[in-house]
Design an enzyme around this catalytic site. Structure first.
Site, PDB file in Angstrom:
ATOM      1  N   GLY A  80       2.781   4.134   5.081  1.00 32.95           N
ATOM      2  CA  GLY A  80       2.174   2.941   4.504  1.00 32.95           C
ATOM      3  C   GLY A  80       1.289   2.224   5.504  1.00 32.95           C
ATOM      4  O   GLY A  80       1.384   2.434   6.711  1.00 32.95           O
ATOM      5  N   GLY A  92      -0.158  -1.740   6.497  1.00 31.92           N
ATOM      6  CA  GLY A  92      -0.036  -3.180   6.305  1.00 31.92           C
ATOM      7  C   GLY A  92      -1.167  -3.915   7.011  1.00 31.92           C
ATOM      8  O   GLY A  92      -2.108  -3.301   7.526  1.00 31.92           O
ATOM      9  N   SER A  93      -1.076  -5.254   7.032  1.00 35.14           N
ATOM     10  CA  SER A  93      -2.126  -6.068   7.642  1.00 35.14           C
ATOM     11  C   SER A  93      -2.244  -5.816   9.138  1.00 35.14           C
ATOM     12  O   SER A  93      -3.339  -5.783   9.692  1.00 35.14           O
ATOM     13  CB  SER A  93      -1.829  -7.556   7.399  1.00 35.14           C
ATOM     14  OG  SER A  93      -1.764  -7.828   6.030  1.00 35.14           O
ATOM     15  N   PHE A  94      -1.099  -5.657   9.792  1.00 37.30           N
ATOM     16  CA  PHE A  94      -1.101  -5.561  11.245  1.00 37.30           C
ATOM     17  C   PHE A  94      -0.670  -4.195  11.774  1.00 37.30           C
ATOM     18  O   PHE A  94      -0.641  -3.978  12.984  1.00 37.30           O
ATOM     19  CB  PHE A  94      -0.184  -6.631  11.847  1.00 37.30           C
ATOM     20  CG  PHE A  94      -0.660  -8.028  11.592  1.00 37.30           C
ATOM     21  CD1 PHE A  94      -1.909  -8.446  12.022  1.00 37.30           C
ATOM     22  CD2 PHE A  94       0.151  -8.938  10.914  1.00 37.30           C
ATOM     23  CE1 PHE A  94      -2.355  -9.733  11.784  1.00 37.30           C
ATOM     24  CE2 PHE A  94      -0.284 -10.227  10.677  1.00 37.30           C
ATOM     25  CZ  PHE A  94      -1.548 -10.632  11.111  1.00 37.30           C
ATOM     26  N   GLY A  95      -0.297  -3.273  10.897  1.00 37.15           N
ATOM     27  CA  GLY A  95       0.181  -1.993  11.402  1.00 37.15           C
ATOM     28  C   GLY A  95       0.189  -0.890  10.368  1.00 37.15           C
ATOM     29  O   GLY A  95       0.152  -1.143   9.155  1.00 37.15           O
ATOM     30  N   VAL A 111       2.360   2.649   9.295  1.00 40.83           N
ATOM     31  CA  VAL A 111       3.684   3.237   9.481  1.00 40.83           C
ATOM     32  C   VAL A 111       3.635   4.731   9.179  1.00 40.83           C
ATOM     33  O   VAL A 111       3.096   5.155   8.149  1.00 40.83           O
ATOM     34  CB  VAL A 111       4.740   2.552   8.583  1.00 40.83           C
ATOM     35  CG1 VAL A 111       6.128   3.141   8.850  1.00 40.83           C
ATOM     36  CG2 VAL A 111       4.748   1.046   8.821  1.00 40.83           C
ATOM     37  N   LYS A 130       5.929   2.419  13.556  1.00 37.30           N
ATOM     38  CA  LYS A 130       4.951   1.410  13.157  1.00 37.30           C
ATOM     39  C   LYS A 130       3.980   1.183  14.311  1.00 37.30           C
ATOM     40  O   LYS A 130       4.359   0.673  15.363  1.00 37.30           O
ATOM     41  CB  LYS A 130       5.648   0.098  12.781  1.00 37.30           C
ATOM     42  CG  LYS A 130       4.699  -0.987  12.295  1.00 37.30           C
ATOM     43  CD  LYS A 130       5.476  -2.200  11.815  1.00 37.30           C
ATOM     44  CE  LYS A 130       4.551  -3.264  11.259  1.00 37.30           C
ATOM     45  NZ  LYS A 130       5.305  -4.433  10.736  1.00 37.30           N
ATOM     46  N   ASP A 143       7.515 -13.222   4.093  1.00 41.95           N
ATOM     47  CA  ASP A 143       6.735 -12.243   3.319  1.00 41.95           C
ATOM     48  C   ASP A 143       7.649 -11.344   2.486  1.00 41.95           C
ATOM     49  O   ASP A 143       7.600 -10.114   2.574  1.00 41.95           O
ATOM     50  CB  ASP A 143       5.880 -11.402   4.271  1.00 41.95           C
ATOM     51  CG  ASP A 143       4.676 -10.755   3.578  1.00 41.95           C
ATOM     52  OD1 ASP A 143       4.324 -11.197   2.468  1.00 41.95           O
ATOM     53  OD2 ASP A 143       4.082  -9.833   4.166  1.00 41.95           O
TER      54      ASP A 143
END
Length: 309
Positions: free
Chosen positions: A29, A31-34, A36, A50, A145
């Site tokens: 997946g 995300g905004s900052f990383g 995975v 991550k 979140d």
């Protein structure tokens, strides 16, 4: 996971090898900052890795926040950090691997469907974790979140809360201001307006996630607009009939124990309404959520047993 695995250290080269050089086939997946990846080491150990997007503002802060929170708290239903890896411009966390992916992926999968007991059990797991974060320490932890993609499921379908990159530790105060934005649709009105976060922010995100779990509708679904959001849609239609909003793969009129299941879904969605009040002070807390969800589950079991006799 063994104590040896928890203290293990990994090099950048080991992470490269475990993920086939962070290949697309290893991707779990983004995300905004990383990003995975699934990793598999030479000894067969499977992990989630991550890798933080250090080119984006806030990524390093997110890395530090996630490390800080997850080293401070210990609970079965939190995704555990096994190790970290820092190599110049590279920062990564090595995490427990969750074989059944996220609640989001399970909900929207074309080849599987979660039954009512699985959905209740998952949401009880998440509520227990939030209760622990909010009440288990002198300084509450606010996740900030809560959403289905941050609820990960292990081999036994036990839910684990993940991604503490924007989590906040409250030091004595009941709330705090932040400039970090959570996910649209799961974010509280006061968070969006003023950047105000508190344990009641998590309760709101939990309530939206609870609605999504039983309706299979995202808060960003195209049928919603500024005047009609997911919460208002359920609030308007639930008093008429829960069948107007429930995930059709979860509940059908021809189902065995239909009446008992229908009552449970209705009660769960009513609980979600109590979590998503506009005013934070009107929202229930996570202790109450746990109590009510367990009662919903136990009542369903009792009603099914009674109908089966």
């Amino acid at each position: 996971m063994s104590p040896q695995a928890m203290w293990r250290r990994f090099s950048y080269q080991e992470l490269l090898l475990a993920t086939d050089h962070f290949s697309e086939k290893s991707l779990i997946g983004i995300g905004s900052f990383g990003t995975v990846y699934k990793g598999r080491f030479l000894d067969g150990m499977e992990v989630a890795i991550k890798v933080f997007h250090l080119q984006f503002d806030g990524a390093l802060k997110s890395f530090d926040a996630e490390c800080e929170v997850l080293k401070s708290v210990r609970r079965r239903n939190l995704v555990k950090i096994i190790s970290s890896c820092s190599n110049g411009n590279f920062e990564a966390l090595v995490l427990e691997y969750m074989a059944n992916g996220s609640l989001e992926k399970c909900l929207y999968s074309s080849n599987r469907s979660l039954d009512i007991f699985q959905r209740l059990s998952i949401m009880i797991d998440v509520a227990l974790t939030l209760e622990y974060l909010h009440f288990g320490y002198s300084n509450p932890v606010v996740h900030c979140d809560i959403k289905p993609s941050n609820v990960l499921l292990d081999d036994d379908m036990v839910a684990h809360l993940s991604d503490f990159g924007i989590a906040k530790l409250l030091s004595g105060e009941e709330s705090m201001r932040t400039q970090t934005l959570a996910t649209i649709g799961y974010m509280t009105p006061e968070y969006g307006r003023e950047g105000q976060v508190s344990p009641k922010s998590d309760v709101y995100g939990y309530g939206i996630t609870l609605i999504e779990t039983f309706t299979k509708k995202k808060p960003t679904c195209e049928i919603f607009c500024e005047e009609m959001n997911l919460k208002n849609w359920v609030n308007d239609l639930l008093p008429i009939s829960v069948m107007n909003v429930v995930d059709t793969s979860l509940l059908r009129r021809e189902d065995k124990y239909f009446a008992a299941k229908k009552q449970s879904v209705s009660s769960a969605l009513s609980l979600a309404m109590n979590c998503t009040s506009e005013a934070p002070e009107m929202r229930i807390n996570t202790k109450e959520i746990v109590t009510r969800l367990k009662k919903i589950r136990d009542t369903l079991l009792a009603n099914i047993k009674m109908e089966g006799e």
